[in-house]
Design a protein around this motif. Structure first.
Motif, PDB file in Angstrom:
ATOM      1  N   GLU A 173     -20.793  24.933  13.798  1.00 17.69           N
ATOM      2  CA  GLU A 173     -21.789  25.400  14.766  1.00 17.69           C
ATOM      3  C   GLU A 173     -23.105  25.831  14.121  1.00 17.69           C
ATOM      4  O   GLU A 173     -23.883  26.568  14.723  1.00 17.69           O
ATOM      5  N   GLU A 174     -23.357  25.344  12.903  1.00 17.17           N
ATOM      6  CA  GLU A 174     -24.634  25.652  12.257  1.00 17.17           C
ATOM      7  C   GLU A 174     -25.417  24.388  11.922  1.00 17.17           C
ATOM      8  O   GLU A 174     -26.537  24.215  12.390  1.00 17.17           O
ATOM      9  N   ILE A 178     -29.803  17.870  16.696  1.00 19.16           N
ATOM     10  CA  ILE A 178     -30.234  17.817  18.086  1.00 19.16           C
ATOM     11  C   ILE A 178     -31.113  16.590  18.292  1.00 19.16           C
ATOM     12  O   ILE A 178     -31.773  16.111  17.363  1.00 19.16           O
ATOM     13  N   LYS A 200     -35.338  21.741  20.697  1.00 17.18           N
ATOM     14  CA  LYS A 200     -34.330  21.755  21.753  1.00 17.18           C
ATOM     15  C   LYS A 200     -33.615  20.408  21.741  1.00 17.18           C
ATOM     16  O   LYS A 200     -34.158  19.409  21.276  1.00 17.18           O
ATOM     17  N   HIS A 201     -32.406  20.386  22.268  1.00 15.80           N
ATOM     18  CA  HIS A 201     -31.649  19.135  22.384  1.00 15.80           C
ATOM     19  C   HIS A 201     -32.029  18.463  23.698  1.00 15.80           C
ATOM     20  O   HIS A 201     -31.812  19.018  24.784  1.00 15.80           O
ATOM     21  N   THR A 221     -28.702  23.619  21.985  1.00 13.85           N
ATOM     22  CA  THR A 221     -28.121  22.832  20.899  1.00 13.85           C
ATOM     23  C   THR A 221     -27.364  21.660  21.508  1.00 13.85           C
ATOM     24  O   THR A 221     -27.280  21.515  22.732  1.00 13.85           O
ATOM     25  N   SER A 222     -26.779  20.841  20.664  1.00 13.92           N
ATOM     26  CA  SER A 222     -25.968  19.718  21.139  1.00 13.92           C
ATOM     27  C   SER A 222     -24.490  20.080  21.235  1.00 13.92           C
ATOM     28  O   SER A 222     -23.658  19.206  21.478  1.00 13.92           O
ATOM     29  N   ASP A 226     -23.005  24.243  25.280  1.00 12.61           N
ATOM     30  CA  ASP A 226     -24.372  24.247  25.797  1.00 12.61           C
ATOM     31  C   ASP A 226     -24.594  23.092  26.772  1.00 12.61           C
ATOM     32  O   ASP A 226     -25.257  23.253  27.804  1.00 12.61           O
TER      33      ASP A 226
END
Length: 672
Positions: A173-174, A178, A200-201, A221-222, A226
């Motif tokens: 998750e880092e 995107i 932004k994704h 995020t992707s 989200d």
């Protein structure tokens, strides 16, 4: 590809409503062979529809065509011609002149998915633009020159070299990529590529008619969490400056500029706890507010398309049915004009600039998704993608409803056996996933619920829309919240008992199956309510609510829309809603099937249940893992194996009333 191309053309051009003769049974592998219209788009002038189709395939063929698409073209008279028939990714759009079709494809010499254009008068597809990575989506301004597209940025050379050395660890998750939004002028020598959004994704973007604004749908995020729960809708300038972000909470679906660019339409949620997007909103660009256009609609909006600047067309699912309607956008109300109903289960629409010709995708109990052309003068079906189905014996689906123990009406589809047999029949309850989804009275022959096969083998099939299902408004879809396996599962027990009371069903020969949330129900039935069911098949199901919360890719959805509390707020509540807590007294043979690439419900859930079961029960259990499958099976071989194992398990324990495990191996066709 040539053999498929020939078959497809014959099927489309030979469309008829011939009377069935010399019927044969629909096999499990026939479900793989089924082709359907995937998407369709009406030309601006209303003279043509371009549409994509899936390809027929079989589990016993070396090539898998599951992800391939082909493009076809239809005129008003229904003349269908093949347009592009190889390596199509889809994402069709029309040029403003209605003479060219744009699409994404990765053809023989392409390194990435690229943008192509082709004239409807024929010729070869022309590659217009390619990027260093696959183009995921695009929109072209009405001058046919200004392109915006979204794609993942390329890795730099240093990254590539390091990864080739084996330094490819994932920081969870880092280090998540995107999709960025880019802009370029087409057909311009030395045109400069501009990055409009890189923080932004990007999910979707669209020019307005004046080319002064761009509508952008995006997430932080992707990450799947989200993508499901945190979509936003913004208007930006052609240079990438954000002018406004509409205020909306909860799930969000399709969004679209009005033809004049002064408004947007969007499918969203009622509030932060609405389980599924299905509300219709109109946003005025000047006032910057989203207005709920159908505030008390007891159904779910599935697709939208503008019919001029003051009217929106929408497809709605309501109960077991669907309809096409239009709605004036000047003020919210519960009034709308129904344009078409009793035309199967409509899944999508698009319209011409005047809003007079509408392309529809629709399926029924007789056929999968096909192309329909709606006009005020009448509606006509234009495709028959599976001519061979006319020689197949299809089962009869029956709409049913009953009152649950607390008086709530539950609707569903019941399919009786197609063969005569001595004594009472066995019953399989097929539980849909979600739970925020529903069963419609349409094409239901799927690998996870092969109702035709079940009927031909003497089973009743029951597909109930238990509380928590969509299609009946927000209030009904919220009825299962904060109550895992509670009243919604009582509905399944009530469905079973109602079927036994009203049909010639043996109470001792009832099975249950489902995938995802339906798999959870099947596992719950085999443990907590074992006395109610004689066999269970659970696919991609939940075994332990505590560990599932910590490993799923949608933890936010699980809390906000389903559980309403974290595990540490009430550990016992989570444990009391977990199948692993009720194994000791189980009498129900359980088959577990799971894809090892599943991130929604990790396959460790099935492993947990299997391990606990083996140590705590002597009742038959089997765990089957599919190494390359995700949350929902894609390959023809995996789908066929799933169906075969499902039906064999039910036949073995319900029809034959055996107590041992069925054979491990499947009886595959001869391969020599």
């Amino acid at each position: 590809m040539k053999r498929y191309f020939y078959t497809i053309v014959c099927c489309f051009l030979g469309y008829s409503l011939a009377v069935k003769a010399n019927e044969t049974l629909l096999t499990l592998d026939d479900i793989n062979r089924v082709r359907e219209v995937k998407s369709s788009i009406m030309s601006p002038d209303g003279n043509h529809v371009a549409f994509t189709t899936s390809l027929s395939t079989s589990a016993y063929e070396e090539s898998d065509y599951t992800h391939l698409r082909e493009i076809y073209l239809s005129n008003k008279k229904g003349k269908l011609v093949p347009f592009v028939t190889a390596n199509i990714q889809g994402h069709l759009s029309w040029g403003s002149d209605s003479k060219h079709i744009w699409f994404l494809s990765k053809r023989e010499k392409d390194e990435t998915v690229s943008l192509y254009r082709m004239s409807i008068s024929g010729g070869e597809p022309q590659k217009v633009f390619s990027y260093q990575t696959d183009i995921k989506g695009y929109h072209i301004a009405n001058d046919d020159r200004k392109l915006i597209f979204w794609a993942y940025p390329p890795k730099n050379k240093r990254q590539e070299k390091i990864e080739k050395l084996g330094f490819d660890a994932i920081v969870v998750e880092e280090n998540v990529d995107i999709q960025h939004l880019f802009k370029i002028e087409l057909f311009t020598e030395n045109a400069k590529l501009q990055t409009l959004v890189n923080d932004k994704h990007i999910i979707f973007a669209q020019w307005n008619s004046s080319q002064q604004d761009i509508l952008v749908q995006h997430t932080p995020t992707s990450l799947t969490d989200d993508l499901v729960m945190h979509k936003s809708l913004s208007v930006i300038t052609p240079s990438g400056v954000t002018k406004h972000t509409f205020q909306h909470v909860g799930k969000m679906g399709k969004a679209q500029f009005s033809p004049d660019g002064n408004a947007v339409a969007v499918i969203g949620s009622l509030d932060a706890t609405d389980p599924e997007k299905g509300r219709l909103y109109i946003g005025n660009i000047a006032s910057r507010k989203l207005i709920h256009l159908l505030p008390n609609f007891n159904g779910h909006v599935k697709d939208i398309y503008w019919l001029g600047n003051k009217s929106i067309g929408f497809v709605a699912h309501q109960g077991l049915d669907s309809f096409l309607a239009s709605k004036k956008t000047n003020k919210p109300s519960d009034s709308y004009r129904v344009l078409l109903k009793n035309a199967g289960i409509i899944t999508g629409l698009s319209a011409d600039e005047a809003g007079k010709n509408i392309a529809l995708n629709s399926h029924s109990s007789e056929h999968p998704n096909e192309l329909y052309w709606y006009k005020k003068s009448g509606t006509r079906r234009y495709t028959n993608s599976n001519l061979w189905l006319k020689d197949k014996k299809l089962v009869k689906q029956k709409r049913v409803s009953f009152n649950a123990r607390d008086g709530i009406e539950i609707q569903g589809i019941l399919v009786p056996p197609s063969i005569k047999q001595e004594g009472k029949a066995a019953l399989i309850i097929f539980v849909h996933g979600g739970p925020e989804s529903h069963v419609s009275d349409g094409w239901l022959n799927r690998y996870s619920h092969p109702i035709n096969e079940a009927s031909n083998n003497g089973f009743y099939s029951f597909l109930p829309n238990y509380r928590g299902s969509t299609g009946r408004g927000v209030a009904f879809s919220k009825m299962g919240q904060n109550d895992y396996a509670g009243a919604e599962f009582d509905d399944l027990i009530d469905a079973k008992r109602w079927a036994i009371e009203n049909y010639d069903i043996d109470p001792s020969r009832v099975g249950i199956t489902g995938a995802s949330y339906g798999g959870y129900a099947a596992a719950w039935a085999a443990t907590k309510f074992s006395k109610e069911f004689a066999a269970s098949v659970s696919s991609m199901g939940i075994a332990n609510q505590v560990s599932k919360f910590a490993t799923t890719d949608i933890p936010t959805e699980m809390i906000r829309l389903h559980a309403f509390q974290y595990p540490w707020q009430d550990w016992q509540w989570y444990q009391d809603r977990s199948p692993i807590s009720f194994i000791e007294n189980t009498q129900t043979p359980l088959l577990l099937m799971h894809g090892q690439l599943d991130e929604r419900v990790p396959y460790s859930q099935s492993v947990e249940l299997f391990r606990h079961w083996k140590l705590r029960s002597n009742t038959p259990i089997r765990l089957v893992l599919f190494p390359t499958e995700e949350h929902g099976f894609a390959s023809p071989a995996a789908r066929l194996e799933y169906s075969e194992r499902l039906m064999r398990w039910m036949t073995h324990f319900l029809q034959e009333k055996r107590s041992d495990l069925p054979p491990m191996e499947l009886p595959h066709l001869p391969l020599d």
